[in-house]
Design an enzyme around this catalytic site. Sequence first.
Site, PDB file in Angstrom:
ATOM      1  CE  LYS A   9      -3.795  -2.320   2.428  1.00  8.54           C
ATOM      2  NZ  LYS A   9      -4.760  -2.217   3.537  1.00  8.54           N
ATOM      3  CE1 TYR A  49      -9.308  -2.315   0.475  1.00 11.43           C
ATOM      4  CE2 TYR A  49      -8.740  -0.258  -0.609  1.00 11.43           C
ATOM      5  CZ  TYR A  49      -8.370  -1.369   0.106  1.00 11.43           C
ATOM      6  OH  TYR A  49      -7.060  -1.547   0.476  1.00 11.43           O
ATOM      7  CG  ASN A 112      -3.441  -2.652   6.848  1.00  8.96           C
ATOM      8  OD1 ASN A 112      -3.316  -2.114   5.753  1.00  8.96           O
ATOM      9  ND2 ASN A 112      -4.436  -3.470   7.131  1.00  8.96           N
ATOM     10  CG  HIS A 115      -5.097  -6.140  -0.039  1.00  5.57           C
ATOM     11  ND1 HIS A 115      -6.261  -6.196   0.686  1.00  5.57           N
ATOM     12  CD2 HIS A 115      -5.294  -6.942  -1.138  1.00  5.57           C
ATOM     13  CE1 HIS A 115      -7.133  -6.974   0.048  1.00  5.57           C
ATOM     14  NE2 HIS A 115      -6.564  -7.426  -1.064  1.00  5.57           N
ATOM     15  CD  GLU A 126      -8.773  -8.831  -3.417  1.00  2.00           C
ATOM     16  OE1 GLU A 126      -9.531  -8.483  -2.510  1.00  2.00           O
ATOM     17  OE2 GLU A 126      -7.656  -9.349  -3.190  1.00  2.00           O
TER      18      GLU A 126
HETATM   19  P1  CMP Z   1      -7.440  -4.580   3.980  1.00  2.00           P
HETATM   20  O1  CMP Z   1      -7.901  -5.822   4.690  1.00  2.00           O
HETATM   21  O2  CMP Z   1      -6.327  -4.674   3.042  1.00  2.00           O
HETATM   22  O3  CMP Z   1      -8.707  -3.965   3.205  1.00  2.00           O
HETATM   23  C1  CMP Z   1      -9.655  -3.183   3.913  1.00  2.00           C
HETATM   24  C2  CMP Z   1      -8.918  -2.139   4.669  1.00  2.00           C
HETATM   25  O4  CMP Z   1      -9.674  -1.208   5.385  1.00  2.00           O
HETATM   26  C3  CMP Z   1      -8.068  -2.806   5.713  1.00  2.00           C
HETATM   27  O5  CMP Z   1      -7.034  -3.502   5.066  1.00  2.00           O
HETATM   28  C4  CMP Z   1      -7.649  -1.608   6.574  1.00  2.00           C
HETATM   29  O6  CMP Z   1      -6.442  -1.045   6.136  1.00  2.00           O
HETATM   30  C5  CMP Z   1      -8.747  -0.581   6.291  1.00  2.00           C
HETATM   31  N1  CMP Z   1      -9.398  -0.152   7.507  1.00  2.00           N
HETATM   32  C6  CMP Z   1      -9.354   1.097   7.966  1.00  2.00           C
HETATM   33  N2  CMP Z   1     -10.056   1.191   9.099  1.00  2.00           N
HETATM   34  C7  CMP Z   1     -10.555  -0.022   9.375  1.00  2.00           C
HETATM   35  C8  CMP Z   1     -11.367  -0.576  10.395  1.00  2.00           C
HETATM   36  N3  CMP Z   1     -11.813   0.177  11.412  1.00  2.00           N
HETATM   37  N4  CMP Z   1     -11.683  -1.886  10.341  1.00  2.00           N
HETATM   38  C9  CMP Z   1     -11.244  -2.670   9.298  1.00  2.00           C
HETATM   39  N5  CMP Z   1     -10.462  -2.198   8.299  1.00  2.00           N
HETATM   40  C10 CMP Z   1     -10.126  -0.896   8.333  1.00  2.00           C
END
Ligand code: CMP
Length: 143
Positions: A9, A49, A112, A115, A126
């Site tokens: 990311k 998303y 984070n 992904h 995806e």
């Molecule tokens: P990812 O699982 O890659 O795809 C969805 C993303 O939403 C997740 O990573 C997080 O980086 C982001 N995200 C931000 N805030 C939240 C939250 N409160 N709960 C879950 N995902 C979140």
Amino acid sequence: MERTYVMIKPDGVQRNLVGEIISRFEKKGLKIVALKMLQISRELADRHYGEHKGKPFFEPLVQYITSGPVVAMVLEGKDAVTTVRDMMGPTNPLKAAPGTIRGTFGMDIGRNVVHGSDAPESAAREIALFFAPEEIIEYNKNV
Ligand code: CMP
């Protein structure tokens, strides 16, 4: 052999973690069959998303994922989806074990670092979203 979609990311790119993260997957034995850098458009972010539309973090998530380049790849290997998810650790880096990618490099659920697809079905979706079939290279590895 299973394939999964993995994306470093914008925070991972900004923090110079591209080589480190790809290196971990390579050393584990996952095969890179597609790899590119791109800047995600609003439309692509909406589609990627889509399942999170309506959630409070959706808008900031889209803003963030379109804010700078990402590195997208397709990795192949036995149980590639689960293997990558185990290597990344859980979504929230604060819950991720030390040694996992998110546990090592992250502090923030919205930043984070990486992904990975959560199931073979989402991997197929995806991969098709980010790569044309001719961008995925089939080759043998003997080591
Ligand atoms: P990812 O699982 O890659 O795809 C969805 C993303 O939403 C997740 O990573 C997080 O980086 C982001 N995200 C931000 N805030 C939240 C939250 N409160 N709960 C879950 N995902 C979140």
